[in-house]
Design an enzyme around this catalytic site. Structure first.
Site, PDB file in Angstrom:
ATOM      1  N   HIS A 186      -9.181  10.552   2.431  1.00  0.00           N
ATOM      2  CA  HIS A 186      -8.767   8.927   2.229  1.00  0.00           C
ATOM      3  C   HIS A 186      -7.113  10.232   2.172  1.00  0.00           C
ATOM      4  O   HIS A 186      -6.274   9.121   2.827  1.00  0.00           O
ATOM      5  CB  HIS A 186      -8.260   8.601   0.283  1.00  0.00           C
ATOM      6  CG  HIS A 186      -7.608   7.732   0.453  1.00  0.00           C
ATOM      7  ND1 HIS A 186      -6.077   8.095  -0.122  1.00  0.00           N
ATOM      8  CD2 HIS A 186      -7.912   6.475  -0.479  1.00  0.00           C
ATOM      9  CE1 HIS A 186      -5.983   7.082  -0.668  1.00  0.00           C
ATOM     10  NE2 HIS A 186      -6.558   5.392  -0.242  1.00  0.00           N
TER      11      HIS A 186
ATOM     12  N   HIS B   3       0.775  -1.660  -0.169  1.00  0.00           N
ATOM     13  CA  HIS B   3      -0.028  -0.383  -0.333  1.00  0.00           C
ATOM     14  C   HIS B   3       1.499   1.306   0.152  1.00  0.00           C
ATOM     15  O   HIS B   3       0.616   2.358  -0.167  1.00  0.00           O
ATOM     16  CB  HIS B   3      -1.198  -0.044   1.239  1.00  0.00           C
ATOM     17  CG  HIS B   3      -1.792   0.935   1.662  1.00  0.00           C
ATOM     18  ND1 HIS B   3      -2.789   2.048   1.973  1.00  0.00           N
ATOM     19  CD2 HIS B   3      -3.147   0.574   0.218  1.00  0.00           C
ATOM     20  CE1 HIS B   3      -3.550   2.806   1.963  1.00  0.00           C
ATOM     21  NE2 HIS B   3      -3.725   1.905   0.594  1.00  0.00           N
TER      22      HIS B   3
ATOM     23  N   ASP C  26      16.477  12.455  -8.296  1.00  0.00           N
ATOM     24  CA  ASP C  26      17.194  13.309  -8.167  1.00  0.00           C
ATOM     25  C   ASP C  26      16.775  14.614  -8.381  1.00  0.00           C
ATOM     26  O   ASP C  26      16.171  14.646  -9.412  1.00  0.00           O
ATOM     27  CB  ASP C  26      18.753  13.013  -8.581  1.00  0.00           C
ATOM     28  CG  ASP C  26      18.533  12.566 -10.133  1.00  0.00           C
ATOM     29  OD1 ASP C  26      19.558  13.982 -10.479  1.00  0.00           O
ATOM     30  OD2 ASP C  26      17.441  11.603 -10.131  1.00  0.00           O
TER      31      ASP C  26
ATOM     32  N   LYS D  87      -4.452  10.110   4.981  1.00  0.00           N
ATOM     33  CA  LYS D  87      -3.587   9.543   6.894  1.00  0.00           C
ATOM     34  C   LYS D  87      -2.317  10.778   7.515  1.00  0.00           C
ATOM     35  O   LYS D  87      -1.770  10.568   7.099  1.00  0.00           O
ATOM     36  CB  LYS D  87      -3.116   8.627   5.932  1.00  0.00           C
ATOM     37  CG  LYS D  87      -3.556   7.191   5.295  1.00  0.00           C
ATOM     38  CD  LYS D  87      -4.284   7.320   3.628  1.00  0.00           C
ATOM     39  CE  LYS D  87      -4.548   6.439   3.195  1.00  0.00           C
ATOM     40  NZ  LYS D  87      -5.785   6.012   3.412  1.00  0.00           N
TER      41      LYS D  87
ATOM     42  N   ASP E 240      -0.236  19.328  18.362  1.00  0.00           N
ATOM     43  CA  ASP E 240      -0.569  20.593  19.204  1.00  0.00           C
ATOM     44  C   ASP E 240      -0.343  21.457  18.762  1.00  0.00           C
ATOM     45  O   ASP E 240       1.225  22.271  18.974  1.00  0.00           O
ATOM     46  CB  ASP E 240       0.455  20.297  20.438  1.00  0.00           C
ATOM     47  CG  ASP E 240      -0.598  19.276  21.472  1.00  0.00           C
ATOM     48  OD1 ASP E 240      -1.506  19.526  21.585  1.00  0.00           O
ATOM     49  OD2 ASP E 240       0.261  18.698  22.150  1.00  0.00           O
TER      50      ASP E 240
ATOM     51  N   LYS F   7       2.838   4.383  -1.030  1.00  0.00           N
ATOM     52  CA  LYS F   7       3.312   5.113  -2.579  1.00  0.00           C
ATOM     53  C   LYS F   7       4.584   6.248  -1.873  1.00  0.00           C
ATOM     54  O   LYS F   7       4.460   7.357  -1.573  1.00  0.00           O
ATOM     55  CB  LYS F   7       1.959   6.029  -2.433  1.00  0.00           C
ATOM     56  CG  LYS F   7      -0.085   5.362  -2.553  1.00  0.00           C
ATOM     57  CD  LYS F   7       0.067   6.007  -0.779  1.00  0.00           C
ATOM     58  CE  LYS F   7      -1.837   5.111  -0.848  1.00  0.00           C
ATOM     59  NZ  LYS F   7      -2.130   4.099  -0.928  1.00  0.00           N
TER      60      LYS F   7
END
Length: 785
Positions: A672, A346, A353, A674, A679, A348
């Site tokens: 979608h 999963h 460079d 994540k 804080d 990605k």
């Protein structure tokens, strides 16, 4: 000790249950008299007979020990060779715990070709461990496969528990110079890095969150797919791509008002092929969906285009192989099939460079990681349109997986897509590169393993500084993973060496689950608030009202709830905001989606239950509400018709959900992302969902980064961070709430998070923007979604 005569823990009462919240250190040393004397003599006689005949007639299973805290399986030792009386493990574990449990149970098992048998188990009352005193003891094993008439088998263990509120990291925030990331870890925290945070794959020119950084500089959001296109276009030496899906037919740059010269209409596949033809080493490693069977015309359950990608690059200078989620060789055939079909790669990542500013011909490494796949359906901006630009921007990229027969021919709504990604420069970018190399070396076909370039910081040195701000804008970054040694090289086989690198050894598998540990420790350090955007929030099943044996054991949801509860009992203000989709992607009435929604409900109910109990303990019932501390939100959009809008030639079938969504012209925005922000000073971005698939370490492979700016932390005197992490959170809220994040008193609510719960209680708020009507998109779920 703590066991009944049949080897099972005595029936626990509520009074026996202790919430073990902290770090448990456990060592399994050895067993003694594991088989009774008669059985042991038979085994030894059989072994002598086998040696004299030069044959092996009896198969002896290898031995291992499971450790359970209440209903939660928390650790498993390595397998050791069969020993008739005294097998030895000498294996230690450092375990983050947040479990209600009456006992900690050790179960000795013998692994066979099919299944395993229990040789004995013993339990230690949790209350005796929770006191925090080190305990080393021999435990009598009961309930095994063989009767023990002459000797009682025993297991020697050591236990030590550190309560969470005695942990120096608890409620500490980021404090320097003491904090240096999670330790131990495979990838340590790196200094002198740079991080660029991206919301969505694109942002329009009109998007302006009007956020000011320390020093009065304006925060200027970056555009991911524009930056990625330019980086690939300008690469001179290498481009390494790993993805759950890599769709060669998508175009990265589509906004005519911001068109990059030469980018119009260029697909990702053409871009990569062009670089390879220039002599750049282009390696592409998409996940292989085993349900894709091209000769049967099957696109695969996940529709990742993996076979199309392989076919596109076949015969070109791009080196591409489809990477299966292989199982460890020690697992059974059935387990191997389950893993290869049910679990995925999963991650990605794109590593390449780029030119180093201020040098004549210097190059350094940059890595892109996050939640945004290089595939169809991911292109979107802050407007998250439902019906606009369907015949232009989305004419070859229309997607809506929540309705049967959804297509451009039947018209909108398309599925809006909100996501988060990042770009890393500096030493941590090399760790992302190392992850790619580890995976390529482990799983690439032998003919391709030599394709990796010999890259080193000597030839691609990192710049001393990445921006005009110098040290004040630098970042500390730590790369986390969920991955096991069936997918990567570089993990030690010795459990002690693995533990020293933050890895977990179980049976014959070595696992890196540093993403989950990174989340848990960041939550424990939190002082004021936590903000999460994630596709899923499922976990803490040991504390659910039902399905406690579901295996959904990751600690993130329960850690959040316990943090809130601790703050309530102390009389301190704390708030958590979680943004998730209305439902997981797919037809909402389907059995699979309903099962996930049910687990989501059990997770949210568990969290609110813990918070409500703390409110009662603090004597605040009637004065405080759980939503004063913990809120869940879903995003949505609604659009009015506009002249010149695309008109589909065919309408959806009347009475279907598709037809109703088109008629009402509104729908959910799919989240979608994540992401977790703590804080306004610490951020985690990656590919990992907050569920067991992503956080267990031996299921889906994932990658993430945890980072902060040392010069922009919350002060001990109450001063607030006003670095990029804060600005990014404000920019996200500007997108979700549009002009509700304005100047004056309203802006102070969002910046300082004062009275935010009162704002969320005000109900739906809508603003008109010309012909477009858009809701704020924020809705409290309160355990009902």
């Amino acid at each position: 000790m703590g066991s009944s005569k049949d080897g099972h823990a005595a029936a626990a009462t509520d009074a026996d249950v202790v919430y073990l919240h902290g770090v448990l250190e456990a060592t399994v040393f050895e067993a003694d008299h594991l088989h009774n004397a008669i059985h042991g003599r038979i085994i030894k006689a059989t072994e002598k007979l086998e040696q004299s005949l030069g044959a092996h007639c009896v198969q002896h299973g290898s031995l291992y020990v499971d450790i359970d805290v209440g209903a939660a399986r928390v650790a498993r030792t390595r397998e050791v060779e069969f020993h008739p009386t005294s097998p030895t493990w000498n294996q230690s574990f450092r375990l983050h715990c947040a479990y209600p449990a009456a006992a900690i149970t050790f179960t000795v098992k013998s692994q066979h070709l099919v299944g395993a048998s229990v040789l004995g188990r013993a339990s230690v009352p949790t209350a005796s461990v929770a006191a925090g005193h080190p305990m080393e003891l021999w435990l009598d094993l009961r309930g095994g496969k063989h009767r023990h008439e002459t000797h009682t088998p025993r297991l020697r263990v050591r236990l030590r528990f550190l309560d969470v509120e005695r942990d120096p990291c608890w409620d500490a925030g980021i404090r320097l110079p003491g904090f240096a990331g999670i330790k131990p870890a495979f990838f340590p925290e790196r200094t002198n890095c740079n991080v660029t945070l991206y919301q969505n794959s694109h942002l329009s020119d009109a998007f302006d969150p009007s956020v000011t950084l320390d020093g009065g500089r304006p925060y200027r959001p970056a555009r991911l797919w524009e930056d990625l296109y330019v980086a690939i276009r300008d690469a001179r030496h290498f481009v390494y791509v790993a993805g759950w899906s890599v769709n060669t037919a998508i175009s990265l740059v589509r906004d005519a008002s911001r068109m990059v010269p030469g980018a119009e209409g260029v697909t990702l596949g053409e871009l990569l092929k062009g670089k390879a033809d220039q002599g750049v080493s282009v390696l592409v490693m998409p996940w292989q969906d085993k349900t894709s069977v091209p000769f049967l015309g099957n696109a695969g359950v996940m529709k990742t285009h993996d076979e199309e990608t392989r076919a596109f690059f076949h015969g070109t200078n791009v080196r591409c192989f489809l990477c299966p989620r292989d199982a460890d060789a020690a697992l059974t055939l059935v387990q191997s099939i389950e893993i290869s079909i049910e679990f995925t790669h999963h991650q990605k990542t794109v590593t390449l460079d780029i030119a180093t500013p201020g040098t004549a011909d210097g190059r350094h490494i940059v890595s892109f990681i996050g939640g945004i796949d290089l595939c169809d359906g991911r292109y979107d901006d802050e407007n998250h349109t439902l019906f606009r630009e369907l015949d232009t921007t989305y004419s070859h990229d229309f997607m809506h997986n929540n309705f049967k027969h959804a297509s451009l021919r039947h018209g909108g709504p398309r599925e809006p897509w909100h996501d988060v990604h990042c770009r890393i420069e500096g030493p941590a970018a090399w760790d992302v590169l190392a992850n790619f190399e580890h995976r390529w070396k482990k799983q690439a076909p032998s003919r391709l393993r030599g394709c990796l370039l010999d890259l080193s910081p000597a030839t691609f040195p990192d710049p001393c500084s990445f921006n005009d701000g110098g040290d004040t804008d630098s970042w500390n970054v730590q790369v986390f993973r969920s991955v096991d040694d069936a997918s990567v090289v570089g993990f030690p086989t010795d459990p002690a060496e693995a533990a020293a690198m933050g890895l977990t050894s179980g049976k014959d598998l070595t696992i890196d689950r540093s993403i989950q540990i990174g989340y848990v420790e960041a939550i424990r350090r939190a002082r004021r608030f936590i903000y999460i955007e994630n596709q899923y929030l499922l976990g803490g099943c040991a504390s659910w009202a039902e399905d406690r044996d579901s295996g959904c054991l990751n600690l993130v949801p329960v850690e959040i709830a316990l943090k809130v509860a601790a703050k309530i009992r102390r009389g301190e203000r704390f708030a958590v905001y979680v943004v998730t989709p209305m439902w997981p992607e797919g037809e909402p009435a389907s059995d699979s989606i309903q099962a996930i929604v049910r687990w989501n409900r059990l997770t949210v109910e568990m969290m609110y239950g813990i918070v409500m109990e703390a409110i009662d303990d603090a004597g605040l019932r009637g004065q405080a509400h759980p939503c004063d501390y913990l809120n869940f939100f879903c995003l949505g959009n609604r659009e009015t018709p506009r002249p010149g809008e695309y008109v589909p030639p065919v309408k959806p079938e009347e009475g279907t959900d598709y037809w109703r969504a088109q008629a009402s012209r509104r729908g959910p925005i799919y989240v979608h992302a994540k992401l977790m922000i703590v804080d306004d000073e610490y951020v985690i971005v990656g590919s990992a969902n907050l569920n067991e698939l992503s956080l267990a370490g031996n299921r889906d492979s994932e990658i993430a980064e945890g980072s902060y700016q040392p010069a922009h932390l919350n002060g001990r005197d109450g001063g607030r961070s006003r670095g990029v992490v804060h600005a990014f959170r404000m920019s996200l809220w500007h997108e979700h709430l549009m002009d509700n994040v304005g100047a004056g008193a309203g802006a102070a609510v969002f910046a300082e998070l004062r009275a935010w719960s009162a704002y969320t209680r005000c109900g739906a708020r809508r603003r008109r923007y010309g012909t477009r009507t858009r809701g704020t998109g924020w809705r409290t779920c309160e355990g009902t979604c």
